[in-house]
Design a protein around this motif. Structure first.
Motif, PDB file in Angstrom:
ATOM      1  N   TRP A 120       0.828  -1.201   0.000  1.00  0.00           N
ATOM      2  CA  TRP A 120       0.000   0.000   0.000  1.00  0.00           C
ATOM      3  C   TRP A 120       0.859   1.246   0.000  1.00  0.00           C
ATOM      4  N   SER A 121       0.270   2.325  -0.503  1.00  0.00           N
ATOM      5  CA  SER A 121       0.982   3.602  -0.539  1.00  0.00           C
ATOM      6  C   SER A 121       0.025   4.727  -0.166  1.00  0.00           C
ATOM      7  N   ILE A 122       0.605   5.789   0.357  1.00  0.00           N
ATOM      8  CA  ILE A 122      -0.130   6.999   0.712  1.00  0.00           C
ATOM      9  C   ILE A 122       0.471   8.124  -0.118  1.00  0.00           C
ATOM     10  N   GLN A 123      -0.373   8.817  -0.862  1.00  0.00           N
ATOM     11  CA  GLN A 123       0.099   9.919  -1.705  1.00  0.00           C
ATOM     12  C   GLN A 123      -0.712  11.171  -1.425  1.00  0.00           C
ATOM     13  N   PRO A 124      -0.066  12.348  -1.406  1.00  0.00           N
ATOM     14  CA  PRO A 124      -0.839  13.593  -1.304  1.00  0.00           C
ATOM     15  C   PRO A 124      -1.806  13.672  -2.484  1.00  0.00           C
ATOM     16  N   PHE A 125      -2.960  14.248  -2.231  1.00  0.00           N
ATOM     17  CA  PHE A 125      -4.023  14.300  -3.218  1.00  0.00           C
ATOM     18  C   PHE A 125      -4.701  15.656  -3.118  1.00  0.00           C
ATOM     19  N   ARG A 126      -5.105  16.194  -4.234  1.00  0.00           N
ATOM     20  CA  ARG A 126      -5.869  17.443  -4.224  1.00  0.00           C
ATOM     21  C   ARG A 126      -7.074  17.285  -5.133  1.00  0.00           C
ATOM     22  N   ALA A 127      -8.258  17.330  -4.555  1.00  0.00           N
ATOM     23  CA  ALA A 127      -9.473  17.244  -5.339  1.00  0.00           C
ATOM     24  C   ALA A 127      -9.657  18.540  -6.131  1.00  0.00           C
ATOM     25  N   ALA A 128      -9.926  18.393  -7.384  1.00  0.00           N
ATOM     26  CA  ALA A 128     -10.196  19.564  -8.218  1.00  0.00           C
ATOM     27  C   ALA A 128     -11.683  19.873  -8.259  1.00  0.00           C
ATOM     28  N   VAL A 129     -12.496  18.829  -8.201  1.00  0.00           N
ATOM     29  CA  VAL A 129     -13.945  18.984  -8.200  1.00  0.00           C
ATOM     30  C   VAL A 129     -14.552  17.966  -7.246  1.00  0.00           C
ATOM     31  N   HIS A 130     -15.717  18.257  -6.758  1.00  0.00           N
ATOM     32  CA  HIS A 130     -16.473  17.283  -5.972  1.00  0.00           C
ATOM     33  C   HIS A 130     -17.945  17.609  -6.078  1.00  0.00           C
ATOM     34  N   ALA A 131     -18.768  16.588  -5.891  1.00  0.00           N
ATOM     35  CA  ALA A 131     -20.212  16.764  -5.973  1.00  0.00           C
ATOM     36  C   ALA A 131     -20.730  17.540  -4.780  1.00  0.00           C
ATOM     37  N   LYS A 132     -21.731  18.329  -4.988  1.00  0.00           N
ATOM     38  CA  LYS A 132     -22.390  19.027  -3.874  1.00  0.00           C
ATOM     39  C   LYS A 132     -23.153  17.996  -3.065  1.00  0.00           C
ATOM     40  N   GLN A 133     -23.101  18.136  -1.766  1.00  0.00           N
ATOM     41  CA  GLN A 133     -23.775  17.192  -0.870  1.00  0.00           C
ATOM     42  C   GLN A 133     -25.176  17.686  -0.547  1.00  0.00           C
TER      43      GLN A 133
END
Length: 133
Positions: A120-133
């Protein structure tokens, strides 16, 4: 990765602290850019007992995950599938934890403890878009 013993209480305390820090403002004001995110990609062992280990550990793994899903830290998670539809690993996105906190959470996850995830690996991530909740 080697397993270090860390108590469930420590993990839950950390999750509650992070959750309260993340959601101290209105949910509508929540901005993903303000919170660190990490993506975890974990692959199951390829041996003949891999799927059997996964299915045996799955109820406890889901219980472990639900604790931080409810706090909003584990924003999405699911199985990686082979072309034939067989579960061969997992992917998860964590929001608001440090990399070290994610690693400590993983080290006590039943899939790690019971030998399901072999790599397993852990990588930094940046969401560019996401659905409105």
């Amino acid at each position: 990765h080697s397993c270090k013993m860390i108590s469930r209480t420590t993990i839950l305390s950390s999750a509650k602290r992070i959750s309260s820090r993340m959601y101290s403002t209105q949910a509508s004001n929540f901005n993903l850019k303000e919170h660190k995110q990490y993506i975890v990609i974990a692959y199951d062992g390829k041996d003949e007992k891999g799927l059997e280990r996964r299915m045996a550990a799955r109820p406890k793994h889901l219980e472990h995950a639900d604790e931080i899903v409810q706090s909003g830290i584990l924003t999405i998670g699911g199985a990686i599938l082979s072309p034939e539809g067989k579960m061969i690993g997992s992917t998860m996105i964590f929001t608001g934890m440090t990399e070290d906190e994610v690693r400590k959470w993983l080290e006590v996850d039943p899939y790690v403890v019971q030998g399901v995830w072999q790599n397993w690996s852990i990588q930094p991530f940046r969401a560019a878009v996401h659905a409105k909740q």
